[in-house]
Design a protein around this motif. Structure first.
Motif: not given
Length: 169
Positions: A113-142
């Motif tokens: 589950t996305p909750e198992e992944i550290p908050e500092c990282c984003g989570v993408m899940v493969e759903e069939g043929d698609r890749l779904v962004m469940v939680r975007a990674a926090p953006r580092a400034e430039a």
């Protein structure tokens, strides 16, 4: 012998599933106008010490301005045991963050589950043929990659999907 053969077959299937998902992520990055790299070895300094890492997919935006590069590392996991092993070593994703500024875990369907992944990282899940962004990674400034990362990129060949062979990207 049968146990060894079965073990080899299981490992080969997991490797094939992993490589297929890695290429799916790289294809998606190319479709989003990014340059993707596979099989890089990066040197980063997440804390006091230096460490090497081998991300599954490293990508940057196509731009001539350092501040718009937005490097991202995608770490692909198709087996729960592999994911849990990674999560026990926070220095791994910290090294990725030090090398790229953003890290996204790409999970095969149903392994976590996305909750198992550290908050500092984003989570993408493969759903069939698609890749779904469940939680975007926090953006580092430039985030600007280090000279070590630039040298790794200079020595590497960008990934070229079978879908895009012969096309100018």
């Amino acid at each position: 012998m049968q146990a060894l053969a079965q073990s080899l077959q299981t490992n080969r299937a997991a490797y094939d599933a992993h490589e297929a998902l890695v290429r799916k992520v790289a294809d998606q990055q190319i479709e989003q106008g990014r340059i993707a790299y596979l099989d890089l070895t990066l040197l980063s300094k997440p804390g006091e010490g230096w460490q090497y890492s081998k991300p599954d997919v490293f990508s940057i935006r196509k731009t001539t301005s350092e501040k718009y590069l937005e490097p991202i590392i995608h770490e692909v996991k198709v087996r729960r045991a592999d994911l849990l092993g990674d999560l026990k070593k926070p220095e791994k994703h910290q090294g990725y963050l030090a090398a790229a500024g953003q890290c996204v875990y790409v999970l095969a369907e149903g392994i976590a589950t996305p909750e198992e992944i550290p908050e500092c990282c984003g989570v993408m899940v493969e759903e069939g043929d698609r890749l779904v962004m469940v939680r975007a990674a926090p953006r580092a400034e430039a985030f600007v990659p280090s000279i070590s990362t630039w040298m790794s990129l200079a020595k590497a060949t960008p990934y070229r999907s079978e879908r895009y062979r012969g096309e100018m990207l």
